[in-house]
Motif scaffolding. Structure first.
Motif, PDB file in Angstrom:
ATOM      1  N   ASN A  62     -41.590  50.443   0.133  1.00  0.00           N
ATOM      2  CA  ASN A  62     -42.416  49.942   1.293  1.00  0.00           C
ATOM      3  C   ASN A  62     -43.241  50.962   2.024  1.00  0.00           C
ATOM      4  O   ASN A  62     -43.845  50.608   3.000  1.00  0.00           O
ATOM      5  CB  ASN A  62     -41.013  49.691   2.631  1.00  0.00           C
ATOM      6  N   CYS A 115     -36.177  40.022   4.475  1.00  0.00           N
ATOM      7  CA  CYS A 115     -35.474  40.462   3.255  1.00  0.00           C
ATOM      8  C   CYS A 115     -33.846  40.249   3.275  1.00  0.00           C
ATOM      9  O   CYS A 115     -33.156  40.557   4.181  1.00  0.00           O
ATOM     10  CB  CYS A 115     -35.862  41.864   2.918  1.00  0.00           C
ATOM     11  N   CYS A 168     -35.970  44.699   7.319  1.00  0.00           N
ATOM     12  CA  CYS A 168     -37.254  43.779   7.164  1.00  0.00           C
ATOM     13  C   CYS A 168     -36.545  42.429   7.661  1.00  0.00           C
ATOM     14  O   CYS A 168     -35.600  42.082   6.874  1.00  0.00           O
ATOM     15  CB  CYS A 168     -38.019  43.672   5.858  1.00  0.00           C
ATOM     16  N   ARG A 203     -41.032  44.496   9.681  1.00  0.00           N
ATOM     17  CA  ARG A 203     -40.446  45.704   8.936  1.00  0.00           C
ATOM     18  C   ARG A 203     -39.183  46.106   9.787  1.00  0.00           C
ATOM     19  O   ARG A 203     -38.676  47.084   9.216  1.00  0.00           O
ATOM     20  CB  ARG A 203     -41.444  46.545   8.251  1.00  0.00           C
TER      21      ARG A 203
END
Length: 360
Positions: A109, A42, A39, A145
């Motif tokens: 996720n 992240c 991602c 993502r």
């Protein structure tokens, strides 16, 4: 209900008197550093890469953590990662949590929620799950993502959960960034259509577990000062829309604070990290907050001894002095709910959550 109010009072008093609380209500347990996505927003994988020489906790090392949580009368253990469904013993971990009478929550996720995994989850005591979706537009979600087809896999997984586990509380986590901000109201409608219970929003940020990720990887995602008016309009719209269609969302105070968090980086709420919760890394490090480094490790001391130790109390002192930017869906929402105004505004929600998480 009475025991929950006693816990609440003890946490407030413990923070005031600067002493360890008698119980540990919430544990945020990173069971793995592995993830099947990359991602854009992240930093977990960057953190994992930096710790690549360390061994993650095994099932035999996780078991005493959960047993200690039982002794500390923990209410909720939130399993996260990485992607927790990649842990080879995730179902055994859920069984251990059930054996201690603790409610299990999972952050996922959603892309690995196939029929076999959902069928196995249905045989556990999992009470709630947070699944990440960042746009109602498949291409935008997949871009964020880092995997084509992620949106379709996640939506399909949610459908399987809702069919196999009708009482499971499903929350959607959505990170608001410049990439998806125009689509955020449609996210509220999507979550309602999926039959989920709640949508939680968080602002894109570069702190917490993301702090080690190079800033250039956030290019085109973080809001600038001249874009905050549009962001303010969006969070107001989603708050009104969620209420209109009967969908729970983040607290009003949290939502309205998202634009403000970009112009007032100093923390402006009382933090209860280390009092209401603690974070345990995939390598066993125990800290009040994922953003705080700690040398305390469950491989050296049992969790309940760490929680009551002088060394951990010193870390709580760092929480009291912390001025890091922080407007996240865990610590900040806990802080809002522990404030008097938060309790009064969210009383119905708090009572609902207490019923869910204390029910055996």
């Amino acid at each position: 209900m009475l025991s929950s109010l006693v816990r609440y009072a003890d946490i407030q008093l413990s923070r005031l008197l600067k002493r360890p609380p008698r119980t540990l209500p919430i544990i945020l347990l990173w069971v793995t550093e592995r993830c099947n996505l990359r991602c854009r927003m992240c930093g977990d994988q960057w953190r994992a890469d930096q710790q690549s020489s360390r061994q993650t906790l095994s099932l035999t090392e996780i078991e005493p953590i959960i047993q200690a949580a039982g002794r500390l009368r923990t209410m909720i253990i939130s399993l996260t990662g990485g992607e927790p469904l990649l842990h080879p013993d995730i179902y055994a971990i859920l069984d251990l949590i059930r054996a201690e009478g603790i409610a299990a929550h999972m952050c996922s996720n959603g892309t690995l929620l196939n029929e076999e995994r959902v069928e196995r989850l249905a045989r556990t005591s999992l009470k709630s799950i947070s699944v990440s979706i960042d746009s109602s537009l498949p291409a935008v979600h997949d871009q964020l993502r880092g995997r084509e087809g992620a949106f379709q896999a996640t939506v399909a997984g949610i459908g399987l959960l809702r069919s196999a586990m009708p009482e499971l509380r499903i929350n959607i986590n959505c990170t608001i960034s410049k990439v998806n901000v125009k689509d955020i109201p449609e996210m509220v409608r999507l979550v309602k259509d999926l039959g989920c219970d709640k949508i939680s929003f968080a602002p894109i940020h570069t702190n917490l577990q993301h702090k080690h990720k190079p800033k250039e990887h956030f290019d085109g995602m973080v809001f600038q000062a001249d874009e905050l008016a549009e962001l303010q309009e969006t969070v107001t719209e989603i708050s009104v829309l969620a209420k209109k269609i009967g969908l729970r969302t983040s607290s009003s105070r949290f939502l309205q604070g998202i634009p403000r968090s970009y112009v007032e980086p100093m923390r402006w709420h009382t933090c209860y990290a280390g009092y209401a919760s603690c974070a345990i890394s995939p390598w066993g490090d125990v800290s009040p907050c994922v953003d705080m480094d700690s040398r305390l490790n469950v491989r050296a001391l049992p969790l309940d001894e760490i929680w009551k130790s002088t060394a951990f109390q010193e870390l709580r002192g760092k929480v009291d002095r912390c001025r890091n930017p922080c407007w996240d869906t865990t610590n900040t929402e806990i802080a809002i709910r522990f404030s008097l105004s938060g309790i009064l505004a969210e009383l119905k929600t708090v009572l609902q959550d207490l019923t869910i998480y204390t029910r055996k």
